[in-house]
Design an enzyme around this catalytic site. Structure first.
Site, PDB file in Angstrom:
ATOM      1  N   GLU A   1       0.917  -0.956   0.243  1.00 40.80           N
ATOM      2  CA  GLU A   1      -0.173   0.335  -0.502  1.00 40.80           C
ATOM      3  C   GLU A   1       0.801   1.433   0.183  1.00 40.80           C
ATOM      4  O   GLU A   1       0.635   2.086  -0.662  1.00 40.80           O
ATOM      5  CB  GLU A   1      -0.759   0.294   1.475  1.00 40.80           C
TER       6      GLU A   1
ATOM      7  N   THR B   1       2.720  -8.169  -0.332  1.00 39.57           N
ATOM      8  CA  THR B   1       3.111  -8.274   0.508  1.00 39.57           C
ATOM      9  C   THR B   1       2.391  -9.775   1.348  1.00 39.57           C
ATOM     10  O   THR B   1       1.225 -10.162   0.790  1.00 39.57           O
ATOM     11  CB  THR B   1       2.144  -7.322   1.419  1.00 39.57           C
ATOM     12  N   ILE B   2       3.170  -9.935   2.662  1.00 40.11           N
ATOM     13  CA  ILE B   2       2.733 -11.307   2.448  1.00 40.11           C
ATOM     14  C   ILE B   2       1.084 -10.847   3.513  1.00 40.11           C
ATOM     15  O   ILE B   2       0.378 -11.698   4.144  1.00 40.11           O
ATOM     16  CB  ILE B   2       3.304 -11.912   3.977  1.00 40.11           C
ATOM     17  N   ASP B   3       0.694  -9.283   4.254  1.00 43.95           N
ATOM     18  CA  ASP B   3      -0.747  -9.366   4.891  1.00 43.95           C
ATOM     19  C   ASP B   3      -1.656  -9.462   3.625  1.00 43.95           C
ATOM     20  O   ASP B   3      -2.254  -9.575   4.658  1.00 43.95           O
ATOM     21  CB  ASP B   3      -0.455  -8.307   5.390  1.00 43.95           C
TER      22      ASP B   3
ATOM     23  N   ARG C   1       1.694 -28.552  26.532  1.00 44.45           N
ATOM     24  CA  ARG C   1       1.925 -27.124  26.454  1.00 44.45           C
ATOM     25  C   ARG C   1       0.689 -26.378  25.295  1.00 44.45           C
ATOM     26  O   ARG C   1       0.642 -26.924  24.663  1.00 44.45           O
ATOM     27  CB  ARG C   1       2.508 -26.789  27.121  1.00 44.45           C
TER      28      ARG C   1
ATOM     29  N   ARG D   1      -0.487  -6.843  10.603  1.00 44.81           N
ATOM     30  CA  ARG D   1      -1.137  -5.784  11.274  1.00 44.81           C
ATOM     31  C   ARG D   1      -2.546  -4.923  11.522  1.00 44.81           C
ATOM     32  O   ARG D   1      -2.743  -4.660  12.699  1.00 44.81           O
ATOM     33  CB  ARG D   1      -0.178  -4.357  10.824  1.00 44.81           C
TER      34      ARG D   1
ATOM     35  N   HIS E   1      10.121 -12.356  11.239  1.00 43.34           N
ATOM     36  CA  HIS E   1      10.242 -12.279   9.191  1.00 43.34           C
ATOM     37  C   HIS E   1      10.929 -13.170   9.278  1.00 43.34           C
ATOM     38  O   HIS E   1      10.770 -14.017   7.067  1.00 43.34           O
ATOM     39  CB  HIS E   1      11.670 -11.276   9.538  1.00 43.34           C
TER      40      HIS E   1
ATOM     41  N   ARG F   1       8.825 -14.002   6.196  1.00 44.00           N
ATOM     42  CA  ARG F   1       8.982 -13.213   4.573  1.00 44.00           C
ATOM     43  C   ARG F   1      10.170 -13.525   3.908  1.00 44.00           C
ATOM     44  O   ARG F   1      10.445 -13.139   3.092  1.00 44.00           O
ATOM     45  CB  ARG F   1       8.707 -11.990   4.883  1.00 44.00           C
TER      46      ARG F   1
HETATM   47  O1  F6P Z   1       3.607  -5.210   5.890  1.00 45.45           O
HETATM   48  C1  F6P Z   1       4.388  -5.884   5.750  1.00 45.45           C
HETATM   49  C2  F6P Z   1       4.234  -6.603   7.555  1.00 45.45           C
HETATM   50  O2  F6P Z   1       5.446  -7.902   7.106  1.00 45.45           O
HETATM   51  C3  F6P Z   1       3.817  -6.022   8.687  1.00 45.45           C
HETATM   52  O3  F6P Z   1       2.730  -7.444   8.868  1.00 45.45           O
HETATM   53  C4  F6P Z   1       4.862  -6.486  10.081  1.00 45.45           C
HETATM   54  O4  F6P Z   1       3.972  -5.207  10.336  1.00 45.45           O
HETATM   55  C5  F6P Z   1       5.781  -5.351   9.017  1.00 45.45           C
HETATM   56  O5  F6P Z   1       5.877  -5.264   7.805  1.00 45.45           O
HETATM   57  C6  F6P Z   1       6.846  -5.232   9.874  1.00 45.45           C
HETATM   58  O6  F6P Z   1       8.061  -4.781   9.142  1.00 45.45           O
HETATM   59  P1  F6P Z   1       9.559  -4.846   9.590  1.00 45.45           P
HETATM   60  O7  F6P Z   1       9.720  -5.677  10.551  1.00 45.45           O
HETATM   61  O8  F6P Z   1      10.665  -4.834   8.435  1.00 45.45           O
HETATM   62  O9  F6P Z   1       9.383  -2.848   9.438  1.00 45.45           O
END
Ligand code: F6P
Length: 377
Positions: A132, A154-156, A191, A200, A301, A304
Site C-alpha cells: 500500500e 505483501t505477506i499481509d 503445553r 498489522r 520475519h 518473509r
Molecule cells: O507490511 C508487511 C509486514 O510484514 C507487517 O505485517 C509487519 O508489521 C511489517 O511488515 C514489519 O516490517 P519490518 O519489521 O520489516 O519493518
C-alpha cells in the site's frame, strides 16, 4: 531502433516472489519477439533499495550501470540482462534491495528529487513492486506525469483491488511448517503454544495460516477477542481430552477494550508503528488464569524469508509479464491484479484505498475464534 527504458524497483517489506516478478519483467521486456511484433525495444534498469534509489541517484550513465551481484551501492541503478536474472525465481527477498523510504515523508518531502531523477535516468515507464505505501507513492507520481505500473506484494495480503499479493502463500507455508514442528514438542510437554504471526491490520496470515495448520484458536485484528473466552475455550478443550493446543494470533490482534501491542517506540516514514508482543502477553495471561503451561513464539520475519513457493513463483511470473503488457499498451497508473481466478489490471487508485481485511461475518467463527464452519450455507 531506439530503446525505451523501463525502471523497476521493490519497496517496503521484502517477501518471497519479488525476484520471480523482476525476472519475468526483464524476460518479457527483452523478448526479441516484442520488437518484431510491436516494433518496440526495451531495456530494464533496476533501481536499488526502493524509493531510496530514486532519491539519491548516481546519474553518471550506462557505463556505470553494469550488473554486479556483490556490489550494492543504493545510488547506482543496474541494467538487468536476461542472463543476470536467469535463476532469480529460486530466490527469496529482492536482489534489488528495498527500503521503507517515503519520498513524500511530511517531515522531509523529496518527491521533486525523485521526479528529477526519473527524468535524468531517462525512464519512460516505472514498474513498482510494493504494498500500500510503495504503490501509494507510485500513484502520486503518476499525477506528476510518471508512467507507472504496479505489482502487488505483501505477506499481509491486505491490498484492495486484488485477491492475491506476492509473498502470501510462501508465508502461509512457513506458518504451517512451524506449527507442525511445534505440535510434537507441545504434545510431549502438554503445553499450550501461542504463535504470533505478522498482520498489522489484516488477519489473513493468522486466519489462513491457522486454518492450514489446524490451530485450535485463531485471533485476528478484525475481531477483538475476550481473554476470558480464550481461557474458557482452552479449558473446554482440556475437558474434551486435548493434550496440547495451538493458538495463532496476528500481531495486530487486540483484546476487547485494549490496544495493539507495540514492540518499539516511534513510527517509520509512512507513519507505522512496529507491532509485536501480543503472543507473549496472551501466553502469560492464559497461564496465570488457567494454570495451563503456556509458551509463545513469534514467527516474525521468518514468514518473509526463504525461497518462494511454487505459487509465488508462478504468480510472480504472471504479474511480471502482465506489468510489461501494460507498459506496451501504454496503460499506466494501473496495478496488475488477480481477480476471480484471472490476471487482470485495476486503477492504482483502487489498489491504494481502504485495506482489504477479513470479512468477519462470512469468514470468521466468532463463537469458536476460528475459521468458518459453513461454506455453502
Ligand atoms: O507490511 C508487511 C509486514 O510484514 C507487517 O505485517 C509487519 O508489521 C511489517 O511488515 C514489519 O516490517 P519490518 O519489521 O520489516 O519493518
Amino acid at each position: 531502433m531506439n530503446k525505451s527504458r523501463i525502471g523497476i524497483l521493490t519497496g517496503g517489506g521484502d517477501c518471497a516472489g519479488l525476484n520471480p516478478a523482476i525476472k519475468w519483467v526483464v524476460k518479457t521486456a527483452l523478448d526479441e519477439r516484442l520488437e518484431a511484433e510491436r516494433g518496440v525495444r526495451y531495456e530494464v534498469l533496476g533501481i536499488r533499495d526502493g524509493w531510496k534509489g530514486l532519491v539519491e541517484v548516481d546519474t553518471a550513465g550506462p557505463a556505470r550501470w553494469e550488473f554486479n551481484m556483490h556490489g550494492h551501492d543504493a545510488a547506482r541503478p543496474v541494467l538487468l540482462t536476461q542472463d543476470a536474472v536467469r535463476t532469480w525465481d529460486r530466490y527469496g527477498g529482492t536482489m534489488l534491495g528495498t527500503s521503507r523510504t517515503n519520498p513524500y515523508d511530511p517531515k522531509k518531502d523529496r518527491s521533486s528529487e525523485v521526479l528529477a531523477n526519473i527524468e535524468k535516468l531517462g525512464l519512460e515507464a516505472l514498474i513498482v513492486i510494493g504494498g500500500e505505501d510503495t504503490l501509494g507513492v507510485a500513484h502520486k507520481l503518476s499525477h506528476k506525469g510518471v508512467n507507472v505500473v504496479g505489482i502487488p506484494k505483501t505477506i499481509d495480503k491486505d491490498l484492495p483491488g486484488t485477491d492475491y499479493t506476492l509473498g502470501f502463500e510462501t508465508a502461509l507455508n512457513v506458518i504451517t511448517e512451524e506449527v507442525d514442528r511445534l505440535r510434537t514438542t507441545a504434545g510431549s510437554h502438554k503445553r499450550i503454544f501461542v504463535v504470533e504471526t505478522m498482520g498489522r491490520d489484516a488477519g489473513w496470515l493468522a486466519l489462513e495460516g491457522g486454518e492450514s495448520s489446524g490451530a485450535y484458536i485463531i485471533l485476528i485484528p478484525e475481531y477483538d477477542f475476550s481473554i476470558q473466552k480464550v481461557n474458557e475455550l482452552l479449558l473446554e478443550g482440556k475437558r474434551m481430552g486435548s493434550r496440547y493446543d495451538i493458538i495463532v494470533v496476528a500481531e495486530g490482534a487486540k483484546p476487547v477494550g485494549g490496544t495493539q501491542a507495540v514492540a518499539r517506540k516511534g513510527v517509520d516514514s509512512f507513519g507505522h508503528e512496529t507491532l509485536g508482543g501480543i503472543g507473549e502477553a496472551l501466553a502469560t495471561e492464559i497461564q496465570d488464569a488457567t494454570g495451563l503451561e503456556t509458551r509463545s513464539i513469534v514467527l516474525s520475519h521468518l514468514q518473509r524469508g526463504g525461497a518462494p513457493c511454487a505459487y509465488d513463483r508462478r504468480m510472480g511470473r504472471y504479474f511480471g509479464i502482465a506489468a510489461v503488457d501494460l507498459v506496451v499498451r501504454e496503460d499506466f497508473d494501473k496495478m496488475v491484479s488477480f481477480r476471480g481466478g484471472a490476471i487482470t489490471a485495476v486503477p492504482l487508485k483502487e489498489a491504494t484505498g481502504k485495506l482489504h481485511v477479513v470479512d468477519v461475518k462470512t469468514m470468521y467463527d466468532v463463537e469458536r475464534y476460528n475459521g468458518r464452519r459453513a461454506i455453502l450455507r
